[in-house]
Write a protein that holds these residues in place. Sequence first.
Motif, PDB file in Angstrom:
ATOM      1  N   ASP A 145     -12.120   0.284  -6.639  1.00 23.49           N
ATOM      2  CA  ASP A 145     -12.288   0.443  -8.085  1.00 23.49           C
ATOM      3  C   ASP A 145     -11.964  -0.864  -8.786  1.00 23.49           C
ATOM      4  O   ASP A 145     -10.900  -1.461  -8.545  1.00 23.49           O
ATOM      5  CB  ASP A 145     -11.364   1.553  -8.613  1.00 23.49           C
ATOM      6  CG  ASP A 145     -11.718   2.905  -8.030  1.00 23.49           C
ATOM      7  OD1 ASP A 145     -12.914   3.129  -7.791  1.00 23.49           O
ATOM      8  OD2 ASP A 145     -10.790   3.700  -7.802  1.00 23.49           O
ATOM      9  N   PRO A 188       0.823  -1.223   0.000  1.00 23.19           N
ATOM     10  CA  PRO A 188       0.000   0.000   0.000  1.00 23.19           C
ATOM     11  C   PRO A 188       0.852   1.265   0.000  1.00 23.19           C
ATOM     12  O   PRO A 188       1.907   1.319   0.642  1.00 23.19           O
ATOM     13  CB  PRO A 188      -0.797  -0.128   1.301  1.00 23.19           C
ATOM     14  CG  PRO A 188      -0.772  -1.578   1.646  1.00 23.19           C
ATOM     15  CD  PRO A 188       0.542  -2.092   1.145  1.00 23.19           C
ATOM     16  N   PHE A 245      -3.805   9.517   3.570  1.00 20.46           N
ATOM     17  CA  PHE A 245      -4.496   8.785   2.514  1.00 20.46           C
ATOM     18  C   PHE A 245      -3.679   7.548   2.164  1.00 20.46           C
ATOM     19  O   PHE A 245      -2.470   7.474   2.398  1.00 20.46           O
ATOM     20  CB  PHE A 245      -4.692   9.658   1.271  1.00 20.46           C
ATOM     21  CG  PHE A 245      -3.417  10.046   0.594  1.00 20.46           C
ATOM     22  CD1 PHE A 245      -2.884   9.277  -0.443  1.00 20.46           C
ATOM     23  CD2 PHE A 245      -2.719  11.177   0.999  1.00 20.46           C
ATOM     24  CE1 PHE A 245      -1.706   9.631  -1.061  1.00 20.46           C
ATOM     25  CE2 PHE A 245      -1.527  11.540   0.373  1.00 20.46           C
ATOM     26  CZ  PHE A 245      -1.020  10.760  -0.660  1.00 20.46           C
ATOM     27  N   THR A 304      -8.835   2.630  -2.289  1.00 23.20           N
ATOM     28  CA  THR A 304      -8.341   3.918  -1.819  1.00 23.20           C
ATOM     29  C   THR A 304      -9.049   4.256  -0.514  1.00 23.20           C
ATOM     30  O   THR A 304     -10.231   3.958  -0.333  1.00 23.20           O
ATOM     31  CB  THR A 304      -8.597   5.029  -2.851  1.00 23.20           C
ATOM     32  OG1 THR A 304     -10.008   5.124  -3.096  1.00 23.20           O
ATOM     33  CG2 THR A 304      -7.863   4.747  -4.153  1.00 23.20           C
ATOM     34  N   THR A 319      -3.489   4.206  -0.949  1.00 23.06           N
ATOM     35  CA  THR A 319      -3.966   3.530  -2.154  1.00 23.06           C
ATOM     36  C   THR A 319      -3.298   2.167  -2.224  1.00 23.06           C
ATOM     37  O   THR A 319      -2.133   2.011  -1.845  1.00 23.06           O
ATOM     38  CB  THR A 319      -3.631   4.333  -3.424  1.00 23.06           C
ATOM     39  OG1 THR A 319      -2.200   4.493  -3.516  1.00 23.06           O
ATOM     40  CG2 THR A 319      -4.296   5.690  -3.404  1.00 23.06           C
ATOM     41  N   TRP A 320      -4.030   1.189  -2.720  1.00 20.98           N
ATOM     42  CA  TRP A 320      -3.494  -0.173  -2.768  1.00 20.98           C
ATOM     43  C   TRP A 320      -4.133  -0.920  -3.917  1.00 20.98           C
ATOM     44  O   TRP A 320      -5.362  -1.000  -4.013  1.00 20.98           O
ATOM     45  CB  TRP A 320      -3.754  -0.888  -1.445  1.00 20.98           C
ATOM     46  CG  TRP A 320      -3.262  -2.300  -1.386  1.00 20.98           C
ATOM     47  CD1 TRP A 320      -2.121  -2.785  -1.926  1.00 20.98           C
ATOM     48  CD2 TRP A 320      -3.914  -3.407  -0.763  1.00 20.98           C
ATOM     49  NE1 TRP A 320      -1.990  -4.116  -1.668  1.00 20.98           N
ATOM     50  CE2 TRP A 320      -3.086  -4.540  -0.945  1.00 20.98           C
ATOM     51  CE3 TRP A 320      -5.105  -3.548  -0.043  1.00 20.98           C
ATOM     52  CZ2 TRP A 320      -3.405  -5.795  -0.455  1.00 20.98           C
ATOM     53  CZ3 TRP A 320      -5.426  -4.803   0.452  1.00 20.98           C
ATOM     54  CH2 TRP A 320      -4.594  -5.914   0.246  1.00 20.98           C
ATOM     55  N   GLU A 321      -3.288  -1.438  -4.804  1.00 20.32           N
ATOM     56  CA  GLU A 321      -3.784  -2.319  -5.856  1.00 20.32           C
ATOM     57  C   GLU A 321      -3.667  -3.751  -5.353  1.00 20.32           C
ATOM     58  O   GLU A 321      -2.556  -4.240  -5.086  1.00 20.32           O
ATOM     59  CB  GLU A 321      -2.990  -2.154  -7.154  1.00 20.32           C
ATOM     60  CG  GLU A 321      -3.497  -3.049  -8.265  1.00 20.32           C
ATOM     61  CD  GLU A 321      -2.747  -2.873  -9.571  1.00 20.32           C
ATOM     62  OE1 GLU A 321      -2.973  -3.675 -10.494  1.00 20.32           O
ATOM     63  OE2 GLU A 321      -1.937  -1.932  -9.657  1.00 20.32           O
ATOM     64  N   ALA A 380      -8.481  -1.906  -7.140  1.00 25.43           N
ATOM     65  CA  ALA A 380      -7.717  -0.898  -6.414  1.00 25.43           C
ATOM     66  C   ALA A 380      -8.566  -0.356  -5.280  1.00 25.43           C
ATOM     67  O   ALA A 380      -9.765  -0.085  -5.462  1.00 25.43           O
ATOM     68  CB  ALA A 380      -7.280   0.225  -7.342  1.00 25.43           C
TER      69      ALA A 380
END
Length: 477
Positions: free
Chosen positions: A355, A100, A146, A328, A148-150, A326
């Motif tokens: 997403d 992440p 914040f 977030t 984000t992580w795929e 993904a």
Amino acid sequence: MLRRIIYIGLGAIGMSFGFTACKVPAVPEKSVNAALPAGFSNAQDTTNTAQVQWKDYFTDPNLAALIDTALKNNQELNITLQEIQISRNEVRARKGEYLPFVGLKGAAGLDKVPRYTNIGAMEATTNIDKDREMPEPLPDFLAGAFATWEVDIWHKLRNAKKAAVARYLSSVEGKNFMVTNLVAEIAGSYYELLALDNQLAIVKQNIDIQNDALEIVKVQKQATRVNELAVRRFEAQVLSTKSLQYDIQQQIVETENRINFLVGRYPQHVQRNPETFSSLTPAPIHAGVSAQLLENRPDIRQAELDLAAAKLDVQVARANFYPSLAITAGIGFQAFNPSYLLKTPESLLYSLAGDITAPLINRNAIKAIYFSANAKQIQAVYNYERTVLKAYIEVANQLAKLDNLEKSYDLKAQQVQALTQSISISNELFNSARADYMEVLLTQRDALESRFDLIETKMEQLNAMVHIYQALGGGWK
């Protein structure tokens, strides 16, 4: 909540996968053919010269000092070491991609909305504290974090990291292969330098012999036993040999500077003992079994790792056809007045979203990347097979060369001995008028050429000893 989003995402991905997985283009595959003959001479002795360290293989202390200095100062080798560092950093970058990404955010701003708009009208009628309207213009302050992580469902990111690791290890093997070549090149140039020193010594000896013969011819001319033609021919022979002396001196300068370049220093004298050249003999060679090449040759190991990386690249490119998920998230505080910024729960904000994307139409770019990755994989297969074949042939050639040069050297040594004796015989016959001056000149020339050939054969023997060590994969350990 997060678990629920992930489950929903996985369910959607499964549905999407049903539409997209069957549409991955088929590509031709090629398997590796690395079958090797059992051995080089039908022997199964696993003793291998490649396992010998270079300091034990090259025992000349002057040569060992040159190699040791080159391994520290050679510019090309140091450039390769930096390429290894670059490959190592690539591994770190790829590893970070499937973890992440978390960051901090702070912001401050000012906003003035027109009164006669829907937002302006709502702000005008909004009571915040004790019937006060919202401030105008409206400040805005934000502080938060914040992420984000795929989600690496198809192991695309992990495979990319594994490919980077394989290329890092490949760069290490490339450095080892360069070390092998560097050691061999310095050793070969050093033996060539010793051979040139000995050839120069032979030329100087022949100049003395020819000068003595010229003086004898001049005396005989005065005694009318020979004519002016004989004197001129002997003078021409002396001048030709002297000219050869300067040719060899130039070769010595160039060979010394080639070694200096490999060592990473400016031109200077290369320390050596030319007298040891005649006593040098090729070390006993144990080629082992051919399968040991796969372990000992750095270039084969490098090609194998490049092939592994190319296969992983295909998996990465294939994963681009599948859906990706993904996630977030963010949390922080936001208020129009700094004094309210940490007031909870009024100023608290948070967000969480997932997403899902999947390619459905116009996948030409993904197909192109996939086809290219597969073509590169096939290239890597051919490169691996070519590298193995080349390694085997190099060993076979050098083993045959060592055997043939040993037989040739024995015959040329006998030739030198015979021609060296013929010089004294021709001089005696010439002094007693039983041989003409041409026989003396031809005998001296043949003797000089034979001694040169003997030294060159010795140099080829030593170079073959160097090259078989290199071909077997020695010198880098």
